[in-house]
Scaffold this active site. Structure first.
Site, PDB file in Angstrom:
ATOM      1  N   ASP A  48       0.982  -1.642  -0.173  1.00 24.07           N
ATOM      2  CA  ASP A  48      -0.150  -0.110  -0.199  1.00 24.07           C
ATOM      3  C   ASP A  48       0.793   0.861   0.230  1.00 24.07           C
ATOM      4  O   ASP A  48       1.651   1.311   0.737  1.00 24.07           O
ATOM      5  CB  ASP A  48      -1.171   0.334   1.240  1.00 24.07           C
ATOM      6  CG  ASP A  48      -2.368   0.343   0.630  1.00 24.07           C
ATOM      7  OD1 ASP A  48      -2.315   1.295   0.274  1.00 24.07           O
ATOM      8  OD2 ASP A  48      -2.939  -0.402   1.345  1.00 24.07           O
ATOM      9  N   ASP A  68      -3.867   4.873  -2.192  1.00 26.31           N
ATOM     10  CA  ASP A  68      -4.219   4.735  -1.976  1.00 26.31           C
ATOM     11  C   ASP A  68      -4.993   6.498  -1.277  1.00 26.31           C
ATOM     12  O   ASP A  68      -4.130   7.531  -2.121  1.00 26.31           O
ATOM     13  CB  ASP A  68      -3.930   5.525  -0.174  1.00 26.31           C
ATOM     14  CG  ASP A  68      -5.237   4.759   1.386  1.00 26.31           C
ATOM     15  OD1 ASP A  68      -5.883   4.856   1.411  1.00 26.31           O
ATOM     16  OD2 ASP A  68      -5.375   6.329   1.348  1.00 26.31           O
ATOM     17  N   GLU A 128      -6.891   3.895  -6.081  1.00 26.89           N
ATOM     18  CA  GLU A 128      -7.813   3.762  -4.995  1.00 26.89           C
ATOM     19  C   GLU A 128      -8.520   5.794  -5.738  1.00 26.89           C
ATOM     20  O   GLU A 128      -7.509   6.547  -5.775  1.00 26.89           O
ATOM     21  CB  GLU A 128      -7.919   4.014  -3.891  1.00 26.89           C
ATOM     22  CG  GLU A 128      -9.286   4.502  -3.428  1.00 26.89           C
ATOM     23  CD  GLU A 128      -8.948   4.280  -1.342  1.00 26.89           C
ATOM     24  OE1 GLU A 128      -9.968   3.848  -0.884  1.00 26.89           O
ATOM     25  OE2 GLU A 128      -8.035   5.305  -1.245  1.00 26.89           O
ATOM     26  N   HIS A 183     -10.940  -3.933   2.771  1.00 29.89           N
ATOM     27  CA  HIS A 183     -11.152  -3.313   4.291  1.00 29.89           C
ATOM     28  C   HIS A 183     -11.734  -2.151   4.507  1.00 29.89           C
ATOM     29  O   HIS A 183     -12.002  -1.599   5.812  1.00 29.89           O
ATOM     30  CB  HIS A 183      -9.742  -3.367   4.935  1.00 29.89           C
ATOM     31  CG  HIS A 183      -9.198  -1.926   3.631  1.00 29.89           C
ATOM     32  ND1 HIS A 183      -8.853  -1.374   2.166  1.00 29.89           N
ATOM     33  CD2 HIS A 183      -7.972  -0.603   4.357  1.00 29.89           C
ATOM     34  CE1 HIS A 183      -8.052  -0.698   1.956  1.00 29.89           C
ATOM     35  NE2 HIS A 183      -8.653   0.155   3.258  1.00 29.89           N
ATOM     36  N   ASP A 184     -12.178  -1.354   3.607  1.00 27.96           N
ATOM     37  CA  ASP A 184     -13.302  -0.241   3.588  1.00 27.96           C
ATOM     38  C   ASP A 184     -14.259  -0.347   3.424  1.00 27.96           C
ATOM     39  O   ASP A 184     -14.796   0.339   3.716  1.00 27.96           O
ATOM     40  CB  ASP A 184     -12.821   1.221   3.008  1.00 27.96           C
ATOM     41  CG  ASP A 184     -11.351   1.802   2.774  1.00 27.96           C
ATOM     42  OD1 ASP A 184     -11.566   1.598   4.170  1.00 27.96           O
ATOM     43  OD2 ASP A 184     -10.790   1.691   2.392  1.00 27.96           O
TER      44      ASP A 184
END
Length: 554
Positions: free
Chosen positions: A97, A199, A255, A328-329
């Site tokens: 990440d 991210d 993202e 995960h979100d």
């Protein structure tokens, strides 16, 4: 450079919750190494690790204090090198990440930056003077509640943070910031990693002047007006590609919240030299309500079909899709898009079929291959996620009852994805109390149970992943949606020069009629969640039935 990522299936690991090797209640890198044989059995090609860097964990690692050091909770750099080596031995790649829209406020860059206006790091962040009355520079709100600005007396200025106040935004207008980021990326790529998930990368370029957002936008997301898909974002990414990414055979997935399919082409068209693919959010927004994501609204299948088809069509020959139901979100896909009760297994298999037969790179979030569902926490005090805790307070202040809030949290909290991976019916993640409560469903939904049940979601996912390796049409075939007026069945075709696939996925908990197109009469069935035999004419689909029919082109 090869486009190996087009043929790959990515498995996302949330390190805190995957496997705890030293029994301190927190998952770790050695825990991942222990489970590499499991991941090899499943057949995945790439592991994406959520952040494992040194962090105060205000936002579970998305607040990075040191980009070069491994969080000791997870292990050491030597542990990570061992993971890389052992994964690569099994032909499994690793992506990390990359969180570079913001850092932790404990990062040395920020600690120096806040001291004054005349040091090396002074301009590493976005500082602005107060308005004449001392108030914030503009009206932007933060994702996690409150203003996006925090005042620092030492500088007599505010700094911008689109997320928590402990996550100050980097100033990408400063070339020194960009070069420092690129240097760090080279370090990890030279170490042997195979790419990055980036991210909130669509937020790195802010509009000049940081204008006030229109008053009709939701406060916690109104910064999109001045920060998403900003004027220099593509310039920055092309520079990053030229200086770093183009030198390595790597996967990049950005993202990109608040990004349309047209904008996604700009990020992913190979002729533009930016990213391999992006994560889109349009299908994640289909069930938003009065409080945005935190609602009890149910999606409509016709809306889902329209969104998925739009992205497949727009990126055809102009980019590449990432395919996902959960991460995960997000809450668990089985609860959100399927049936987490009587037809949990069937609907989980159906959703897997729909996604894995599409054009793009599928992402499997840990536990998805078990058909995991949302978590029935016993109490609101069991939640750990900063976003959920802030939303619980907001819903309480809006007068919702505890029962209503628990229902919304069950459906939408990010913690639904973050409970420990259940390795056996004793749950198996750790001998210590885990950092977040187990799901009580683990007694019946766990790895040991799945591996011992030939009809489990795990073995079905393994077959879906194998099909991608043996049928090129899944990778390169053109997507064509069919029967767009059907309210229950999502039906599409994939086609290349050698083969056609008919994909039939029922979203109904009741039996429904479906007519097989003539050219697919009695053709080979590649996979079906009810062991359907070759068929023709009008058939009755069982609840949440999925069928993939193959026809070789003569």
């Amino acid at each position: 450079m090869s486009d190996w990522w087009k043929k790959s299936v990515v498995y996302q690991i949330y390190p805190q919750s995957f496997n705890d090797s030293n029994n301190d209640g927190i998952g770790d890198i050695q825990g991942i190494i222990e489970k590499l044989p499991y991941l090899e059995e499943l057949g995945v090609d790439v592991l994406w690790l959520n952040p494992i860097y040194v962090s105060p964990l205000v936002d579970n690692g998305y607040d990075i204090a040191d980009y070069y050091k491994i969080n000791p909770d997870y292990g050491t750099l030597d542990d990570f090198k061992e993971l890389l080596e052992k994964a690569h031995e099994k032909k499994i790649r690793i992506i990390m990440d990359l969180v570079v829209n913001h850092t932790s406020d404990q990062n040395q860059w920020f600690l120096e930056s806040k001291k004054g206006k005349d040091n090396k790091y002074s301009d590493f962040y976005i500082w602005r003077n107060p308005k004449a009355d001392g108030s914030e520079p503009n009206n932007w709100g933060s994702t996690f509640g409150g203003s996006a600005w925090t005042y620092v007396p030492e500088r007599k200025q505010y700094y911008l943070h689109l997320f928590a106040k402990e996550q100050p935004d980097l100033n990408w207008e400063n070339e020194q910031v960009r070069q420092t980021v690129y240097e760090m990326m080279r370090y990890w790529l030279d170490l042997g990693i195979d790419g990055f998930r980036m991210d909130v990368i669509s937020l790195i370029s802010k509009r000049p002047g940081l204008p006030d957002a229109p008053k009709d936008l939701p406060y916690s997301k109104n910064y999109y007006f001045g920060a998403s898909n900003g004027p220099r974002v593509h310039e920055f990414l092309q520079e990053m590609n030229q200086e770093v990414l183009s030198k390595y055979d790597c996967l990049t997935v950005g993202e990109t919240a608040n990004t349309t399919s047209d904008q996604a082409v700009l990020y992913t068209d190979p002729d533009r030299h930016e990213l391999s693919m992006v994560f889109q959010f349009d299908h994640m927004h289909l069930d938003y309500g009065e409080h945005g994501k935190f609602s009890n609204v149910r999606f409509k299948m016709s809306d889902l079909r329209n969104v998925m088809t739009e992205w497949e069509d727009k990126l055809e020959n102009h980019g590449w899709n990432s395919l996902y139901w959960s991460n995960h979100d997000q809450p668990r896909g089985t609860t959100r898009f399927g049936d987490d009760g009587m037809y949990r297994v069937e609907s989980a298999k159906m959703l897997g079929t729909l996604l894995h037969m599409m054009k793009g790179t599928p992402y499997v979030f840990e536990g998805e291959e078990l058909g995991m569902k949302d978590v029935p926490f016993k109490s609101l005090t069991d939640y750990r996620d900063i976003e959920s805790l802030n939303m619980i307070k907001e819903l309480e202040s809006d007068g919702l009852s505890q029962e209503e809030i628990r229902k919304i949290m069950y459906l939408r909290s990010r913690d639904n994805a973050r409970t420990p991976m259940p390795w056996d019916d004793g749950y198996g993640f750790s001998e210590a109390e885990p950092w977040i409560a187990y799901s009580s469903d683990n007694e019946n939904i766990n790895v040991n149970q799945a591996l011992n049940d030939p009809e489990s979601v795990f073995w079905y996912y393994k077959k879906l992943i194998q099909l991608r390796k043996t049928h090129d049409v899944i990778i390169d075939g053109k997507y064509e949606v069919l029967n767009q007026d059907d309210s229950c069945v999502y039906n599409y075709k994939r086609q290349n020069n050698d083969e056609q696939l008919l994909v039939i996925c029922s979203f109904s908990p009741e039996p429904v009629r479906f007519t097989i197109p003539d050219e697919f009469f009695d053709q080979e069935i590649l996979i079906s969640n009810y062991h359907r035999k070759p068929c023709h004419g009008t058939i009755i689909l069982k609840p949440y039935e999925a069928i993939v029919i193959s026809k070789k082109n003569s």
